[in-house]
Design a protein around this motif. Sequence first.
Motif, PDB file in Angstrom:
ATOM      1  N   GLN A 252     -20.096  -4.268   0.586  1.00  0.00           N
ATOM      2  CA  GLN A 252     -19.346  -5.249  -0.208  1.00  0.00           C
ATOM      3  C   GLN A 252     -18.542  -4.521  -1.280  1.00  0.00           C
ATOM      4  N   ALA A 253     -17.267  -4.893  -1.410  1.00  0.00           N
ATOM      5  CA  ALA A 253     -16.388  -4.260  -2.391  1.00  0.00           C
ATOM      6  C   ALA A 253     -15.492  -5.317  -3.015  1.00  0.00           C
ATOM      7  N   ASN A 254     -15.006  -5.023  -4.217  1.00  0.00           N
ATOM      8  CA  ASN A 254     -14.088  -5.913  -4.924  1.00  0.00           C
ATOM      9  C   ASN A 254     -12.665  -5.542  -4.524  1.00  0.00           C
ATOM     10  N   LEU A 255     -11.953  -6.475  -3.906  1.00  0.00           N
ATOM     11  CA  LEU A 255     -10.605  -6.196  -3.416  1.00  0.00           C
ATOM     12  C   LEU A 255      -9.666  -5.798  -4.551  1.00  0.00           C
ATOM     13  N   ASN A 256      -9.862  -6.358  -5.738  1.00  0.00           N
ATOM     14  CA  ASN A 256      -9.033  -5.980  -6.893  1.00  0.00           C
ATOM     15  C   ASN A 256      -9.158  -4.485  -7.195  1.00  0.00           C
ATOM     16  N   LEU A 257     -10.389  -3.983  -7.142  1.00  0.00           N
ATOM     17  CA  LEU A 257     -10.614  -2.570  -7.449  1.00  0.00           C
ATOM     18  C   LEU A 257     -10.030  -1.662  -6.375  1.00  0.00           C
ATOM     19  N   LEU A 258     -10.084  -2.087  -5.117  1.00  0.00           N
ATOM     20  CA  LEU A 258      -9.494  -1.290  -4.047  1.00  0.00           C
ATOM     21  C   LEU A 258      -7.985  -1.194  -4.201  1.00  0.00           C
ATOM     22  N   VAL A 259      -7.359  -2.290  -4.634  1.00  0.00           N
ATOM     23  CA  VAL A 259      -5.907  -2.286  -4.881  1.00  0.00           C
ATOM     24  C   VAL A 259      -5.586  -1.362  -6.052  1.00  0.00           C
ATOM     25  N   ASP A 260      -6.400  -1.420  -7.117  1.00  0.00           N
ATOM     26  CA  ASP A 260      -6.188  -0.528  -8.275  1.00  0.00           C
ATOM     27  C   ASP A 260      -6.245   0.937  -7.844  1.00  0.00           C
ATOM     28  N   LYS A 261      -7.223   1.278  -7.003  1.00  0.00           N
ATOM     29  CA  LYS A 261      -7.366   2.664  -6.560  1.00  0.00           C
ATOM     30  C   LYS A 261      -6.168   3.103  -5.738  1.00  0.00           C
ATOM     31  N   ALA A 262      -5.707   2.216  -4.835  1.00  0.00           N
ATOM     32  CA  ALA A 262      -4.552   2.547  -4.002  1.00  0.00           C
ATOM     33  C   ALA A 262      -3.302   2.729  -4.862  1.00  0.00           C
ATOM     34  N   LEU A 263      -3.137   1.863  -5.849  1.00  0.00           N
ATOM     35  CA  LEU A 263      -1.973   1.974  -6.755  1.00  0.00           C
ATOM     36  C   LEU A 263      -2.011   3.282  -7.532  1.00  0.00           C
ATOM     37  N   GLU A 264      -3.178   3.664  -7.969  1.00  0.00           N
ATOM     38  CA  GLU A 264      -3.320   4.904  -8.724  1.00  0.00           C
ATOM     39  C   GLU A 264      -2.877   6.114  -7.900  1.00  0.00           C
ATOM     40  N   LEU A 265      -3.129   6.048  -6.572  1.00  0.00           N
ATOM     41  CA  LEU A 265      -2.782   7.165  -5.701  1.00  0.00           C
ATOM     42  C   LEU A 265      -1.276   7.291  -5.481  1.00  0.00           C
ATOM     43  N   VAL A 266      -0.559   6.164  -5.472  1.00  0.00           N
ATOM     44  CA  VAL A 266       0.861   6.216  -5.104  1.00  0.00           C
ATOM     45  C   VAL A 266       1.802   5.933  -6.279  1.00  0.00           C
ATOM     46  N   LEU A 267       1.249   5.643  -7.450  1.00  0.00           N
ATOM     47  CA  LEU A 267       2.098   5.249  -8.575  1.00  0.00           C
ATOM     48  C   LEU A 267       3.114   6.327  -8.933  1.00  0.00           C
ATOM     49  N   ILE A 268       2.722   7.584  -8.822  1.00  0.00           N
ATOM     50  CA  ILE A 268       3.643   8.660  -9.166  1.00  0.00           C
ATOM     51  C   ILE A 268       4.852   8.668  -8.239  1.00  0.00           C
ATOM     52  N   LEU A 269       4.648   8.240  -6.969  1.00  0.00           N
ATOM     53  CA  LEU A 269       5.772   8.168  -6.036  1.00  0.00           C
ATOM     54  C   LEU A 269       6.782   7.120  -6.484  1.00  0.00           C
ATOM     55  N   ALA A 270       6.258   6.012  -7.005  1.00  0.00           N
ATOM     56  CA  ALA A 270       7.160   4.967  -7.514  1.00  0.00           C
ATOM     57  C   ALA A 270       7.859   5.435  -8.790  1.00  0.00           C
ATOM     58  N   GLU A 325     -10.547 -19.358   3.455  1.00  0.00           N
ATOM     59  CA  GLU A 325     -11.558 -18.389   3.872  1.00  0.00           C
ATOM     60  C   GLU A 325     -10.962 -17.005   4.099  1.00  0.00           C
ATOM     61  N   THR A 326      -9.763 -16.763   3.558  1.00  0.00           N
ATOM     62  CA  THR A 326      -9.089 -15.480   3.738  1.00  0.00           C
ATOM     63  C   THR A 326      -8.691 -14.901   2.387  1.00  0.00           C
ATOM     64  N   HIS A 327      -8.955 -13.605   2.196  1.00  0.00           N
ATOM     65  CA  HIS A 327      -8.499 -12.878   1.018  1.00  0.00           C
ATOM     66  C   HIS A 327      -7.290 -12.044   1.403  1.00  0.00           C
ATOM     67  N   CYS A 328      -6.305 -12.001   0.520  1.00  0.00           N
ATOM     68  CA  CYS A 328      -5.034 -11.367   0.868  1.00  0.00           C
ATOM     69  C   CYS A 328      -4.574 -10.386  -0.202  1.00  0.00           C
ATOM     70  N   VAL A 329      -3.888  -9.334   0.262  1.00  0.00           N
ATOM     71  CA  VAL A 329      -3.133  -8.437  -0.610  1.00  0.00           C
ATOM     72  C   VAL A 329      -1.688  -8.499  -0.122  1.00  0.00           C
ATOM     73  N   SER A 330      -0.811  -9.058  -0.940  1.00  0.00           N
ATOM     74  CA  SER A 330       0.599  -9.192  -0.581  1.00  0.00           C
ATOM     75  C   SER A 330       1.424  -8.175  -1.364  1.00  0.00           C
ATOM     76  N   ILE A 331       2.242  -7.416  -0.660  1.00  0.00           N
ATOM     77  CA  ILE A 331       3.092  -6.395  -1.279  1.00  0.00           C
ATOM     78  C   ILE A 331       4.527  -6.677  -0.868  1.00  0.00           C
ATOM     79  N   GLU A 332       5.345  -7.057  -1.845  1.00  0.00           N
ATOM     80  CA  GLU A 332       6.724  -7.457  -1.578  1.00  0.00           C
ATOM     81  C   GLU A 332       7.670  -6.513  -2.302  1.00  0.00           C
TER      82      GLU A 332
END
Length: 402
Positions: A252-270, A325-332
């Motif tokens: 079990q993991a918190n989807l918010n935290l997984l998004v934060d970690k992913a953002l931290e990895l690619v933020l420098i590219l942005a 019943e669905t959790h989503c991460v939307s990136i636009e």
Amino acid sequence: MRYESQLLDAVESCPVPNDDQGWHGQSLAQKEQLSVLIVEDDDFDFHIIKRFMLEAKGYSAKIDRASSLAKAKLAATHRRYDVVLIDFCLGDDTGVLAMSAFGGRQSDCVMILITGMLAPDIQKISLKAGAVSCIDKEQLNSKMLEATITTALHNHRLEQELHRAIFDLEEATRAKNAFYANMSHDLKTPLNAIMGYAEIISSNCLNLPVPDQYRDYANLIRSGGLHLLEVINNLVLSASDKINSVGGPFEQANLNLLVDKALELVLILAQNKSINVDLSPSNEAIPVYCQPSLITQAIVNILSNAIKYTPDGGHIAVRVHSCGETHCVSIEDSGIGMSQDDIKIAKAPFGRCKLPPELSQEGTGLGLSIVDRIAVSHQGGVLIESQPGVGTKVTLKLPAIQ
């Protein structure tokens, strides 16, 4: 060892005429040599089966006989046979036990039931025990016996070749996975050190008089390292079975935290492209049951694609939300967008869409195909909405914990 006298009632080889010709004038050199055991307690039936065997046109048989279950079991341990012909009734015993002695369904020899009690139940029992065919004694003749043996041997050999091919394939898969695992480790270890030292220089953690230009170079090194890390991860995931191991180490993991970690990895590219990234997390923790490393990699892939295909100074919106019943991460993003045909290409492994000259064609073309496979392995999905010249919205959907 008095095997010949103690084990078998009769050990008879096919007689060979003096002119080296077989029973039908065919050279013995052209006939397949078979070692055959007849498990039969009735003398008359044994001699009938033996005669039919010796009349075969396509093979030359060396025939042994076992007149009881005990002798059949002993024969199984002392000699290898190509074909074993077994009667169902062996005194107080059954031929099924003899089939077990020869290895059952995993036997190296072809076992054929020849019986005068060919009821459906007996056929079913015998086939389940390892027999490849069943013949009624009342209908037995030399042609039927030869055709049955020929077909059974052919199918048995094909099955053995298939098992060998499957074994070789499994060995090759294990070797491939081990290679990619070792390659991933050997590449990531120095790469992590490079990225770590580059971050130390760019952030000037040691408070040294580092020129701004050096910091810019360190940022470029770290940015290139992140891109290379993404390529390595995608190649390893694409080539290995990790994505398909649905029963793997889920937690079990918190989807918010997984998004934060992913953002931290690619933020420098942005930041290198002056792209504004706007994050809208859920107000509450969103628990998902997943392999966190795979979900993080999926979000990283979507984000890096958005950054890659968005011109300098653009905008990316990241939203974490629930829908039933669905959790989503939307990136636009406000990038170049895609047509429906481009979306199909982008989702295919190694798919590369045509890009404007001002945008570099980086990556392996595995990003979205990896995302799709990760989502499916988690019982989820990926929705891509895009218009050329407008932008792209990619939504990663995961099932909520029930």
